[in-house]
Design an enzyme around this catalytic site. Sequence first.
Site, short mmCIF file in Angstrom:
data_model
loop_
_atom_site.label_atom_id
_atom_site.label_comp_id
_atom_site.label_asym_id
_atom_site.label_seq_id
_atom_site.Cartn_x
_atom_site.Cartn_y
_atom_site.Cartn_z
CB SER A 23 -0.63 -0.08 1.15
OG SER A 23 -1.78 0.87 1.06
N PRO A 24 0.44 2.38 -0.68
CG PRO A 24 -0.73 3.99 -1.69
CD PRO A 24 -0.71 2.53 -1.53
CB CYS A 26 3.35 9.42 3.30
SG CYS A 26 2.11 10.24 2.16
CB ALA A 58 0.23 10.19 -1.73
CD GLN A 100 -2.33 7.03 -3.01
OE1 GLN A 100 -1.46 7.82 -2.15
NE2 GLN A 100 -3.25 6.11 -2.71
CE1 TYR A 183 -3.89 14.17 2.83
CE2 TYR A 183 -4.25 11.76 2.35
CZ TYR A 183 -3.59 12.84 2.95
OH TYR A 183 -2.78 12.39 4.28
NE ARG A 325 -0.90 1.96 11.26
CZ ARG A 325 -2.21 2.44 10.57
NH1 ARG A 325 -2.67 1.58 9.85
NH2 ARG A 325 -2.37 3.52 10.90
#
Length: 372
Positions: A23-24, A26, A58, A100, A183, A325
Amino acid sequence: MSSKLFSPLSQRGVTLPNRIVVSPMCQYSAQDGFVNDWHLVHLGSRAVGGAGTVIMEAAAVVAEGRITAADVGIWKDEHIAPLQRITHFIKQQGAVPAIQLAHAGRKASALRPWDGTPGSVPLAEGGWLPAAPSAIAFDTTYTQPHALGVDEIKDLVQAFADAATRAHKAGFKVIEVHGAHGYLAHEFLSPLSNRRTDQYGGTFDNRIRFLLEVTTAVRQALPQETPLWVRLSATDWAEGGWSADETVALSARLREVGVDLIDVSSGGNLPTAPIPVGPGYQTGFAARVKAEAGIASGAVGMITDAIQAEHVLRTEQADLVLLARELLRDPYWPLHAAQELREDVAWPPQYVRAASSKTPLRPDVDYGNNAR
């Protein structure tokens, strides 16, 4: 019976070697949008660890769309070359590189999570004025955003398309548009953050217009063989907010404009919301999208166990599982999951001695010091 988790999935011209997706996430470690060695090692180690698809965090389509000043960017051509180093390495490991594309909206110009109380960086200290559908701050510690004009919205649609072109040049084989977590695109979707009275606000059709325009422009900018995904927050977890029913309806519309998969998350548009976090708490939303909107879906959220992930796929709740995670805690989770599911998945030859405790070494192969 072979597992679903380690079966391939083909979309357009790309075949994902398994159903495990990074998963993207940050990292807040870029400078002027440029990736560096941290991003190479962070993403590369998950590819080495056996994930089938690795999504870059992202990447902001304009500088002002960064969540923090340390976010990855893809708003200028100079960003392409450093990204190519990462996509090249991911491909070498047999994984599919994805990215992403994002704009943080009213949550832009924020402090990094470890730099203090969540909130905006003051303008006097290097922050900038965020832009959003309406001039409604995310929280009391965030700067009130500028409400976008129609011409500005059109420019942002083009910015997403230009970013998609750069992403393709950088070697990414799957492109995801970020429409979740409070967002910019999500802010347009939700009545809680969108109070506009023009063609981008009010009715359902008006609130989804921005995201549909973005995905249409991105689809047109990409080769037909490139899969396009969209991440959505299925619900705001708040009365009067964006709902699961609307997510299903939007997902069907996204399918019509060439989107191939909905990456189904939830929340993020409110600083506080009663979210019932627990194992697999969002998979039901992915199941609804898949069944009712007729489009492939990805499940994400507290997926930590190989049996759990296999169950999600085998019961057709989703086509992919995305881990965040758990892959931070264990970059080699896919290799461990393969052992648990008794799948014959090759470890990198450099790591064969780690696998050897559970997989007997072949007597006809000289492993050298790796076998010690």
